[in-house]
Design a protein around this motif. Structure first.
Motif, short mmCIF file in Angstrom:
data_model
loop_
_atom_site.label_atom_id
_atom_site.label_comp_id
_atom_site.label_asym_id
_atom_site.label_seq_id
_atom_site.Cartn_x
_atom_site.Cartn_y
_atom_site.Cartn_z
N MET A 1 2.73 10.66 6.37
CA MET A 1 3.69 10.50 5.29
C MET A 1 3.70 11.73 4.40
O MET A 1 4.76 12.26 4.04
CB MET A 1 3.35 9.25 4.47
N ARG A 2 2.50 12.21 4.04
CA ARG A 2 2.40 13.39 3.18
C ARG A 2 3.07 14.60 3.83
O ARG A 2 3.79 15.35 3.16
CB ARG A 2 0.90 13.66 2.92
N ARG B 1 -3.75 11.92 -3.76
CA ARG B 1 -5.18 11.78 -4.05
C ARG B 1 -5.46 10.57 -4.92
O ARG B 1 -6.49 9.91 -4.80
CB ARG B 1 -5.73 13.03 -4.74
N LEU B 2 -4.54 10.27 -5.83
CA LEU B 2 -4.77 9.24 -6.84
C LEU B 2 -4.38 7.83 -6.40
O LEU B 2 -4.89 6.85 -6.94
CB LEU B 2 -4.02 9.59 -8.12
N PHE B 3 -3.48 7.74 -5.43
CA PHE B 3 -2.95 6.42 -5.07
C PHE B 3 -3.17 6.12 -3.59
O PHE B 3 -3.27 7.02 -2.76
CB PHE B 3 -1.46 6.34 -5.42
N THR B 4 -3.24 4.83 -3.29
CA THR B 4 -3.50 4.38 -1.93
C THR B 4 -2.21 4.35 -1.13
O THR B 4 -1.10 4.43 -1.68
CB THR B 4 -4.10 2.97 -1.93
N LEU B 5 -2.35 4.22 0.19
CA LEU B 5 -1.18 4.12 1.06
C LEU B 5 -0.32 2.93 0.69
O LEU B 5 0.92 3.03 0.66
CB LEU B 5 -1.64 4.02 2.52
N ALA B 6 -0.96 1.81 0.38
CA ALA B 6 -0.20 0.61 0.01
C ALA B 6 0.59 0.83 -1.26
O ALA B 6 1.70 0.28 -1.42
CB ALA B 6 -1.16 -0.57 -0.15
N GLU B 7 0.08 1.61 -2.18
CA GLU B 7 0.79 1.88 -3.42
C GLU B 7 1.90 2.90 -3.23
O GLU B 7 2.90 2.89 -3.96
CB GLU B 7 -0.20 2.38 -4.48
N LEU B 8 1.75 3.78 -2.25
CA LEU B 8 2.73 4.84 -2.04
C LEU B 8 3.90 4.41 -1.17
O LEU B 8 5.00 4.96 -1.29
CB LEU B 8 2.04 6.06 -1.42
N ARG B 9 3.68 3.44 -0.31
CA ARG B 9 4.77 3.04 0.59
C ARG B 9 6.02 2.55 -0.15
O ARG B 9 7.13 2.95 0.20
CB ARG B 9 4.26 1.95 1.55
N PRO B 10 5.88 1.71 -1.21
CA PRO B 10 7.09 1.31 -1.93
C PRO B 10 7.81 2.49 -2.60
O PRO B 10 9.03 2.44 -2.82
CB PRO B 10 6.56 0.32 -2.99
N VAL B 11 7.06 3.54 -2.93
CA VAL B 11 7.65 4.68 -3.62
C VAL B 11 8.53 5.50 -2.68
O VAL B 11 9.64 5.93 -3.05
CB VAL B 11 6.53 5.58 -4.22
N HIS C 1 12.32 7.31 9.80
CA HIS C 1 10.88 7.20 10.08
C HIS C 1 10.43 5.76 9.90
O HIS C 1 10.92 5.04 9.02
CB HIS C 1 10.08 8.10 9.14
N PRO C 2 9.45 5.31 10.67
CA PRO C 2 8.98 3.93 10.55
C PRO C 2 8.17 3.71 9.28
O PRO C 2 7.62 4.64 8.69
CB PRO C 2 8.09 3.75 11.79
N LYS C 3 8.07 2.45 8.86
CA LYS C 3 7.33 2.10 7.65
C LYS C 3 5.82 2.11 7.88
O LYS C 3 5.05 2.02 6.92
CB LYS C 3 7.75 0.72 7.17
N THR C 4 5.41 2.20 9.13
CA THR C 4 3.97 2.10 9.46
C THR C 4 3.27 3.46 9.51
O THR C 4 2.17 3.56 10.02
CB THR C 4 3.80 1.41 10.80
N LEU C 5 3.89 4.47 8.96
CA LEU C 5 3.28 5.80 8.97
C LEU C 5 1.93 5.79 8.24
O LEU C 5 1.77 5.10 7.23
CB LEU C 5 4.20 6.82 8.30
N GLY C 6 0.98 6.58 8.73
CA GLY C 6 -0.28 6.77 8.03
C GLY C 6 -0.10 7.70 6.84
O GLY C 6 0.95 8.36 6.68
#
Length: 579
Positions: free
Chosen positions: A149-150, A120-130, A140-145
């Motif tokens: 991802m959740r 809820r707090l972070f964007t997809l772009a911020e969560l992908r590196p995590v 799994h591919p890096k392009t997941l929505g």
């Protein structure tokens, strides 16, 4: 003010609290201060020592931190990213205000976050590196929505943990701070005791310029409070939690176990009845028919009995339904209840070998048709008004305003009677229990006294005096912009008092439904010899329009009572060929 030591005010006799002007950039803080001080003054005995101490601490906060805390309380949820809290009107930087709020215990700057919180707090772009590395290892591919991802992370990352543990490897020291409110339970309790419900949000008061509205001054005493004991506040909060659980779709059987039992407080009883109405609906949807029957039987809500009977009918328990329906038929029913019950009895009668109830003899409605030139502008009601009105018999477009206003002006002191659960603060447009089942019963004697004025010549002057003295003050029955003294005087001259009493009494049988459905127009004929000929209410229906159920019920009532009313069907010239 030292809330921890001041006794509860027995009656508000000083200057009434004022709402802030919206030109002040911190107007919302002034309004929040009003709420907190009002509850602390009038409900101090319902607060614990710790709660009173926290309210003192809130009042003692510097303006900047107190304003930021107010902004956070007003928002949804309890978790916030510090870098997203941007309020340029604050007199200090947000970071400085946050630091003090953490130091004073209003915020926790290292809360444990669930995976849902993180998403809820972070964007997809911020969560992908995590989570990118873990997802890559799982193929799994890096392009997941974000939603995909959740879902994939849910099982492996089910344990809550501080933000630093979630993000440290990905963003290091640059991780934004997340803070959590620590006293939302207290602020919710304050909101409940101020509004009298948790349906209204802080923004209903804090972000509204109530200063443009005038309110009837109602005395506040300990006896007029809805909550007399802290346990009653706790009971309301428990019922609210049950309702939230129902809204989340939890099994009705589990929620039913936590519903508080019956209470002596009539105001809380009505809240419990509404909760049971919804609980029964949920139980039926979930296939728990026996529970639905049990819950609706325990509810005093006017809709619960008919729902109980309809379910018994669907379950083919006809004898049981018939017995309850016949007993219920002897009670005082609203028009809608009577209509639903008669339909049910008609269906049940052959199933139990009983005679069908006598059909309701609905009176014939007066109707006429006008064929008029279609105007370039304006509504069909205005077209009919212009055609029907004359100098000797002017026509006014009043719809639901005139009869409601006459009632509101006659019964003004009754409407604003300071009964428990009716008024919670000085900014009510009308009593909070206005549409509750026991609204009239609790004021029956006072209503009868004011209806008694209709049997004398005093009612006209009483209504006109109230119109003058209460000009512009909010009343749920009076819409000031369309009301003028000339129309009032003319209406009081033309409408017989016995008709007014009949209209007012029907209005009180179901205020929620009966405040609407009145005819659009009223024609006033002041020089007619007979009182019954001095006015006529006219419902206007244009091409393709038809009467609504609640309008039909009013028109049938008019016909039974000898109140002059008719339906005017308007047709446009040139359209006859297409009919």
């Amino acid at each position: 003010m030292d809330y921890s030591s001041s006794p509860m005010t027995t009656e508000f006799t000083g200057q009434r609290p004022q709402t802030a002007n919206l030109e002040d950039p911190l107007y919302y803080l002034s309004n929040m201060d009003t709420i907190v001080s009002w509850v602390a003054d009038h409900h101090a005995d319902l607060l614990t020592e710790r709660e009173r101490t926290r309210l003192v601490a809130f009042a003692d906060l510097a303006t900047g931190p107190r304003a930021l805390l107010t902004r956070m309380v007003m928002r949804t949820g309890e978790l916030f990213r510090a870098d997203k809290l941007l309020y340029p009107e604050l007199p200090v930087p947000e970071a400085e205000a946050l630091k003090l709020l953490v130091q004073e215990g209003w915020l926790d700057n290292s809360p444990e976050l669930s995976l849902d919180d993180l998403f809820r707090l972070f964007t997809l772009a911020e969560l992908r590196p995590v989570f990118g590395g873990w997802l890559h290892q799982q193929g799994h591919p890096k392009t997941l929505g974000k939603a995909q991802m959740r879902e994939l992370l849910a099982e492996a990352f089910s344990e809550p943990k501080p933000l630093q543990h979630w993000l440290a490897e990905a963003v290091g020291e640059q991780a934004p701070e997340v803070v959590q409110l620590q006293d939302m339970a207290l602020f919710d309790r304050i909101r409940l005791m101020f509004f009298g419900n948790l349906r209204q949000s802080w923004t209903d008061f804090v972000l509204v310029e109530l200063g443009v509205q005038q309110f009837e001054p109602v005395p506040f005493t300990p006896e007029s409070r809805a909550f007399q004991h802290r346990s009653e506040v706790d009971g309301y909060l428990q019922m609210h939690q049950c309702r939230e659980r129902l809204d989340r779709g939890e099994p009705a059987t589990e929620v039913w176990a936590d519903v508080p039992g019956p209470v002596d407080n009539p105001w809380l009883t009505s809240r419990r009845d509404r909760l049971l109405l919804e609980l029964g609906r949920q139980a039926e949807r979930q296939g728990e028919q026996e529970l639905a029957l049990q819950v609706w039987a325990a509810s005093g809500h006017r809709e619960a009995r008919l729902k109980q009977l309809r379910l018994l009918e669907r379950m083919k328990r006809f004898d049981e339904a018939w017995a309850i329906a016949c007993q219920w038929r002897t009670s005082e029913l609203t028009d809608a209840e009577a209509q639903g019950l008669n339909r049910l009895l008609k269906r049940l009668a052959p199933k139990v070998g009983a005679d069908k109830p006598e059909p309701v003899d609905n009176p014939t409605l007066r109707e006429f048709t006008l064929t008029l030139p279609k105007p370039d502008t304006g509504t069909v009601e205005l077209a009919a008004l212009r055609h029907l009105g004359t100098d000797d018999a002017p026509v006014f477009y009043v719809e639901n305003t005139l009869i409601n206003a006459l009632f509101g002006l006659l019964c003004w002191p009754v409407i604003f009677k300071p009964l428990p659960g009716a008024f919670f603060h000085p900014f009510h447009i009308g009593p909070a229990d206005l549409t509750r089942e026991d609204f009239v019963a609790r004021r029956q004697q006072a209503f009868e006294e004011h209806f008694g004025l209709l049997k004398t010549h005093a009612y006209k002057q009483h209504i006109l005096d109230t119109f003058q003295t209460k000009q512009g003050i909010a009343n749920p029955f009076v819409f000031w912009p369309v009301l003028d003294e000339e129309l009032l005087e003319l209406a009081l001259h033309c409408i017989p008092p016995r008709h007014l009493e009949a209209l007012f009494r029907r209005l009180l049988t179901n205020i929620k439904e009966h405040r609407s459905g009145f005819p659009d127009l009223i024609r006033l004929v002041p020089d007619a010899e007979q009182p019954e000929q001095r006015y006529e209410m006219i419902e206007v229906k244009g091409p393709g329009d038809r009467l609504q159920d609640h309008q039909v019920r009013w028109l049938e009532f008019f016909a039974r009572e000898g109140i002059p009313a008719s339906v005017c069907y308007v047709r446009w010239q040139g359209d006859e060929a297409s009919l």
